[in-house]
Design an enzyme around this catalytic site. Sequence first.
Site, PDB file in Angstrom:
ATOM      1  N   PHE A   1      -3.921   4.097   8.199  1.00 55.50           N
ATOM      2  CA  PHE A   1      -3.808   3.475   6.841  1.00 55.50           C
ATOM      3  C   PHE A   1      -5.051   4.202   6.079  1.00 55.50           C
ATOM      4  CE2 PHE A   1      -4.477   0.817   3.206  1.00 55.50           C
ATOM      5  CZ  PHE A   1      -3.156   0.605   2.747  1.00 55.50           C
TER       6      PHE A   1
ATOM      7  N   ASP B   1       5.906   6.925   3.849  1.00 54.01           N
ATOM      8  CA  ASP B   1       5.533   6.417   5.310  1.00 54.01           C
ATOM      9  C   ASP B   1       6.891   5.831   6.210  1.00 54.01           C
ATOM     10  OD1 ASP B   1       3.941   4.714   6.835  1.00 54.01           O
ATOM     11  OD2 ASP B   1       3.707   2.975   5.716  1.00 54.01           O
TER      12      ASP B   1
ATOM     13  N   LYS C   1       1.060   3.141  -8.497  1.00 54.46           N
ATOM     14  CA  LYS C   1      -0.099   3.831  -9.023  1.00 54.46           C
ATOM     15  C   LYS C   1      -0.580   4.999  -8.121  1.00 54.46           C
ATOM     16  CE  LYS C   1      -1.846  -0.777 -10.905  1.00 54.46           C
ATOM     17  NZ  LYS C   1      -2.851  -1.469 -10.710  1.00 54.46           N
ATOM     18  N   GLY C   2      -0.146   4.986  -6.839  1.00 59.58           N
ATOM     19  CA  GLY C   2      -0.726   5.812  -6.016  1.00 59.58           C
ATOM     20  C   GLY C   2      -0.846   7.177  -6.349  1.00 59.58           C
TER      21      GLY C   2
ATOM     22  N   ARG D   1      -9.330   3.903  -5.279  1.00 65.26           N
ATOM     23  CA  ARG D   1      -8.358   4.989  -5.746  1.00 65.26           C
ATOM     24  C   ARG D   1      -9.144   6.193  -6.193  1.00 65.26           C
ATOM     25  NH1 ARG D   1      -2.962   2.911  -6.087  1.00 65.26           N
ATOM     26  NH2 ARG D   1      -3.088   0.738  -6.444  1.00 65.26           N
TER      27      ARG D   1
ATOM     28  N   LYS E   1       3.587  10.559   6.971  1.00 62.74           N
ATOM     29  CA  LYS E   1       3.420  10.161   8.317  1.00 62.74           C
ATOM     30  C   LYS E   1       4.659  10.058   8.836  1.00 62.74           C
ATOM     31  CE  LYS E   1       1.077   6.300   6.576  1.00 62.74           C
ATOM     32  NZ  LYS E   1       0.264   5.086   6.660  1.00 62.74           N
TER      33      LYS E   1
HETATM   34  P1  5GP Z   1       7.181   3.375   2.446  1.00 65.27           P
HETATM   35  O1  5GP Z   1       8.269   2.497   1.523  1.00 65.27           O
HETATM   36  O2  5GP Z   1       7.556   4.800   2.873  1.00 65.27           O
HETATM   37  O3  5GP Z   1       6.800   2.478   3.782  1.00 65.27           O
HETATM   38  O4  5GP Z   1       5.958   3.088   1.826  1.00 65.27           O
HETATM   39  C1  5GP Z   1       5.233   3.959   0.696  1.00 65.27           C
HETATM   40  C2  5GP Z   1       4.526   3.301  -0.144  1.00 65.27           C
HETATM   41  O5  5GP Z   1       3.672   2.587   0.641  1.00 65.27           O
HETATM   42  C3  5GP Z   1       3.307   4.482  -0.447  1.00 65.27           C
HETATM   43  O6  5GP Z   1       3.856   5.064  -1.896  1.00 65.27           O
HETATM   44  C4  5GP Z   1       2.144   3.747  -0.617  1.00 65.27           C
HETATM   45  O7  5GP Z   1       1.947   3.362  -1.881  1.00 65.27           O
HETATM   46  C5  5GP Z   1       2.156   2.795   0.425  1.00 65.27           C
HETATM   47  N1  5GP Z   1       1.405   3.315   1.834  1.00 65.27           N
HETATM   48  C6  5GP Z   1       1.960   3.810   2.609  1.00 65.27           C
HETATM   49  N2  5GP Z   1       1.245   3.956   3.776  1.00 65.27           N
HETATM   50  C7  5GP Z   1      -0.191   3.930   3.117  1.00 65.27           C
HETATM   51  C8  5GP Z   1      -1.336   4.306   3.489  1.00 65.27           C
HETATM   52  O8  5GP Z   1      -1.809   4.816   4.482  1.00 65.27           O
HETATM   53  N3  5GP Z   1      -2.681   3.919   2.520  1.00 65.27           N
HETATM   54  C9  5GP Z   1      -2.158   3.447   1.237  1.00 65.27           C
HETATM   55  N4  5GP Z   1      -3.086   3.023   0.601  1.00 65.27           N
HETATM   56  N5  5GP Z   1      -0.933   3.078   0.757  1.00 65.27           N
HETATM   57  C10 5GP Z   1       0.106   3.359   1.711  1.00 65.27           C
HETATM   58 MG    MG Z   2       3.193   4.154  -3.473  1.00 66.72          MG
END
Ligand code: 5GP
Ligand code: MG
Length: 173
Positions: free
Chosen positions: A149, A100, A40-41, A162, A128
């Site tokens: 975060f 991330d 949903k982000g 959100r 990041k």
């Molecule tokens: P990855 O698979 O790249 O580790 O994670 C990506 C997903 O993790 C992002 O689409 C998001 O939903 C969540 N995520 C990663 N970092 C953050 C953060 O700092 N805050 C929040 N709320 N979600 C994060």
């Molecule tokens: Mg996400």
Amino acid sequence: MPADEILISETEIQTRLPALAAEVNAALPDGPVHIVMILKGAIIFGVDLARALMRNATLGFLAASSYGAGTESKGRVQIDTEHLGEIEGRNVLLIDDILDTGHTFAKTIDILKSKRPASLRTCVLMDKPARREVDIHADHVGFAIENHFVVGYGLDCDEAYRTLPDIRIYAPE
Ligand code: 5GP
Ligand code: MG
């Protein structure tokens, strides 16, 4: 409140949007674009960016979930493609909230490529880079940030925050 430190203000976001849209527009082939957002982000950033593009566009959605508790994907990512829409032969723009570790994005890109789009561009609101575990980047990045975060403007902590208009650092009390 554990999320009262603003990292990126509403003004900064709203100022960056048209510049980012122009950058994305210049890189996209002419003609219709299928815009895919990761639920949903990505939705709040995604609809703002989609409107700023002012293109002939259709929308599709992917739902990503990491299994296990906590805030890290650890590579165990599940992707639901039910509302993705047609990909084959189309110019696709993938939008996510934050890059991330890269596991979610890498898996999503694999799925999209396997459906043979005419072209694929990627855009994230935030990156990041210090947290990366997979060798992957986004073509367009709104803001590169330090290892915090963050919540707001689509990003949650347990579904809260959100709808904040800005990006804040989440610090548990
Ligand atoms: P990855 O698979 O790249 O580790 O994670 C990506 C997903 O993790 C992002 O689409 C998001 O939903 C969540 N995520 C990663 N970092 C953050 C953060 O700092 N805050 C929040 N709320 N979600 C994060
Ligand atoms: Mg996400």
